[in-house]
Design a protein around this motif. Structure first.
Motif, PDB file in Angstrom:
ATOM      1  N   ASN A 171      16.909  36.740  -6.794  1.00 25.89           N
ATOM      2  CA  ASN A 171      16.716  35.312  -7.056  1.00 25.89           C
ATOM      3  C   ASN A 171      17.744  34.785  -8.055  1.00 25.89           C
ATOM      4  OD1 ASN A 171      15.394  32.799  -6.782  1.00 25.89           O
ATOM      5  ND2 ASN A 171      14.199  33.165  -8.627  1.00 25.89           N
ATOM      6  N   ASP A 219       9.251  32.919  -4.748  1.00 24.63           N
ATOM      7  CA  ASP A 219      10.172  31.982  -5.395  1.00 24.63           C
ATOM      8  C   ASP A 219      11.556  32.018  -4.754  1.00 24.63           C
ATOM      9  OD1 ASP A 219       8.315  30.972  -7.134  1.00 24.63           O
ATOM     10  OD2 ASP A 219       8.881  32.248  -8.815  1.00 24.63           O
ATOM     11  N   THR A 220      12.030  33.216  -4.441  1.00 26.99           N
ATOM     12  CA  THR A 220      13.371  33.334  -3.864  1.00 26.99           C
ATOM     13  C   THR A 220      13.444  32.687  -2.488  1.00 26.99           C
ATOM     14  OG1 THR A 220      13.687  35.426  -5.050  1.00 26.99           O
ATOM     15  CG2 THR A 220      15.225  34.933  -3.278  1.00 26.99           C
ATOM     16  N   ARG A 245      15.239  25.673   0.199  1.00 31.03           N
ATOM     17  CA  ARG A 245      15.596  24.359  -0.333  1.00 31.03           C
ATOM     18  C   ARG A 245      17.108  24.202  -0.478  1.00 31.03           C
ATOM     19  NH1 ARG A 245      10.542  25.184  -2.557  1.00 31.03           N
ATOM     20  NH2 ARG A 245      11.221  26.475  -4.310  1.00 31.03           N
ATOM     21  N   ILE A 246      17.776  25.264  -0.926  1.00 29.54           N
ATOM     22  CA  ILE A 246      19.232  25.209  -1.071  1.00 29.54           C
ATOM     23  C   ILE A 246      19.906  25.053   0.288  1.00 29.54           C
ATOM     24  CG2 ILE A 246      21.262  26.570  -1.700  1.00 29.54           C
ATOM     25  CD1 ILE A 246      19.526  27.767  -3.988  1.00 29.54           C
ATOM     26  N   LEU A 256      20.573  31.798  -7.432  1.00 28.71           N
ATOM     27  CA  LEU A 256      20.715  30.598  -8.249  1.00 28.71           C
ATOM     28  C   LEU A 256      22.096  30.500  -8.896  1.00 28.71           C
ATOM     29  CD1 LEU A 256      17.214  30.505 -10.003  1.00 28.71           C
ATOM     30  CD2 LEU A 256      17.973  29.215  -8.010  1.00 28.71           C
ATOM     31  N   ASN A 312      11.880  19.226  -1.315  1.00 30.77           N
ATOM     32  CA  ASN A 312      10.780  19.664  -2.177  1.00 30.77           C
ATOM     33  C   ASN A 312       9.449  19.550  -1.440  1.00 30.77           C
ATOM     34  OD1 ASN A 312      12.514  20.165  -4.334  1.00 30.77           O
ATOM     35  ND2 ASN A 312      12.177  18.173  -5.278  1.00 30.77           N
ATOM     36  N   LEU A 368      14.007  24.219  -8.196  1.00 32.81           N
ATOM     37  CA  LEU A 368      14.355  25.618  -7.973  1.00 32.81           C
ATOM     38  C   LEU A 368      13.639  26.466  -9.010  1.00 32.81           C
ATOM     39  CD1 LEU A 368      18.204  25.331  -7.297  1.00 32.81           C
ATOM     40  CD2 LEU A 368      16.336  25.450  -5.629  1.00 32.81           C
ATOM     41  N   GLY A 369      12.849  27.409  -8.544  1.00 34.66           N
ATOM     42  CA  GLY A 369      12.086  28.258  -9.456  1.00 34.66           C
ATOM     43  C   GLY A 369      10.675  27.734  -9.659  1.00 34.66           C
ATOM     44  N   ASN A 394      13.374  28.914  -2.956  1.00 34.64           N
ATOM     45  CA  ASN A 394      14.660  28.438  -3.464  1.00 34.64           C
ATOM     46  C   ASN A 394      15.731  28.477  -2.383  1.00 34.64           C
ATOM     47  OD1 ASN A 394      13.546  28.098  -6.001  1.00 34.64           O
ATOM     48  ND2 ASN A 394      14.243  30.079  -6.767  1.00 34.64           N
ATOM     49  N   TRP A 395      15.761  29.581  -1.630  1.00 29.77           N
ATOM     50  CA  TRP A 395      16.776  29.736  -0.578  1.00 29.77           C
ATOM     51  C   TRP A 395      16.635  28.655   0.486  1.00 29.77           C
ATOM     52  CZ3 TRP A 395      16.903  30.675   4.681  1.00 29.77           C
ATOM     53  CH2 TRP A 395      18.132  31.074   5.207  1.00 29.77           C
ATOM     54  N   ALA A 448      24.440  27.203  -4.564  1.00 30.18           N
ATOM     55  CA  ALA A 448      23.300  26.709  -5.337  1.00 30.18           C
ATOM     56  C   ALA A 448      23.757  25.774  -6.449  1.00 30.18           C
ATOM     57  CB  ALA A 448      22.510  27.883  -5.921  1.00 30.18           C
TER      58      ALA A 448
END
Length: 333
Positions: A67, A131-132, A138-139, A71, A165, A88-89, A135-136, A76
């Motif tokens: 993760n 979380d990862t 969303r990125i 980021l 989001n 993120l996170g 985040n991935w 990112a």
């Protein structure tokens, strides 16, 4: 009122929230829910990313530091600079609250020799994967739409952040003005996962708007609405089972696996069932929607809420009504 809206969580509400967080963490902490629940809108819009999603999942399961590398990547950093409101996170905060520092499971594990290490190697890794993946997704989603947002100008890039989001199940409760005490009350009594529910319903609201956010939200929801039932129908045919698409049947969109019915739950299936029941009841008159806010187990709105309520409230409800959400009689052995 001062206690309710203050920045400090009320101790009684906090205690119930901590207790309710334990079964939520235990039931969702080590599974594939990020793929089939929070990640469903993303995968509906980007099915070609399935292989990459699985790769990220396994890499993070074996190395939680994945993760941090994600980021720190150039992609990112570019997304964060151009889409400042992207979250993120902390995506799994409400699902892993009991295993976080200060959580009830963490405090209990500290009293057992080696307990903290076991918790970290199980639910700690589960939180890292959750979380990862969030985040991935969303990125990747934001990066794919950044050229369109740049051309649109104005607030398009902020709208893009809001969209990704909401579509991946996160939003800032604090930025919405929801106090820690209210969050504790919602988590302890009202909802199983209030932040995920709010963000999902917010995506439905996004679909009613215009611009990039409205267009992409409509595409995501439309794709799920069309391809979801088709995939379920095809799966049933491959398994030689009868598809169940009756919104009045609690087995809707599930398959038989041994003695159990298994299916993708999600708020999207619940909303589809709610809308279908609304349409059916309008024709049959089974439920009078002029009494929509009446607390009655036959009320589709009440049924929708019961399926989304906290584990504590659900257990109390089942005990009082003597039957489960699926209609199983609790008075029978």
């Amino acid at each position: 009122l001062t206690k309710l809206f203050s920045r400090t969580r009320h101790p009684v509400a906090g205690w119930f929230a901590d207790v309710a967080a334990v079964p939520r963490t235990l039931s969702t902490g080590i599974d594939l829910s990020p793929l089939f629940i929070q990640g469903l809108p993303f995968l509906a819009r980007h099915p070609e990313k399935w292989g990459e999603v699985i790769k990220v999942l396994y890499k993070t399961a074996f190395d939680p530091n994945e993760n941090m590398r994600l980021l720190a990547s150039a992609k990112a950093q570019r997304v964060v600079q151009e889409v400042p409101n992207i979250i993120l996170g902390g995506g799994g905060a409400e699902f892993f609250a009991a295993a976080k520092p200060g959580g009830l499971l963490t405090r209990l594990a500290a009293k057992i020799p080696g307990g903290e290490r076991i918790l970290q190697e199980t639910y700690g890794r589960g939180a890292a994967v959750f979380d990862t993946l969030g985040n991935w997704m969303r990125i990747e989603w934001a990066d794919a739409l950044l050229p369109t947002a740049r051309r649109a100008g104005g607030n398009a890039r902020l709208d893009l952040g809001t969209l990704v989001n909401h579509a991946t199940g996160v939003l800032s409760m604090t930025a919405m003005g929801v106090s820690p005490t209210q969050q504790a009350i919602e988590g302890g009594f009202l909802f199983f996962a209030s932040r995920y529910l709010r963000s999902s319903l917010a995506l439905v609201g996004d679909a009613l708007g215009g611009g990039l956010k409205g267009s992409e939200a409509r595409k995501s929801l439309g794709t799920m609405a069309v391809l979801g039932p088709l995939m379920y129908y095809k799966t049933c045919l491959l398994l030689d089972q009868e598809p169940i698409m009756d919104p009045g049947d609690s087995r809707m969109f599930t398959i038989q696996v041994g003695t159990e019915r298994i299916g993708i739950g999600t708020v999207w299936v619940a909303l589809a069932r709610l809308l279908a029941k609304t349409a059916v009841n309008a024709q049959t008159g089974e439920w009078d929607f002029t009494q929509a806010f009446q607390f009655d187990s036959r009320n589709p709105l009440v049924q929708f809420w019961k399926g989304r309520t906290s584990i504590l409230t659900s257990a109390i409800w089942d005990t009082v009504s003597k039957e489960t959400y699926l209609g199983d009689d609790l008075t029978q052995p």
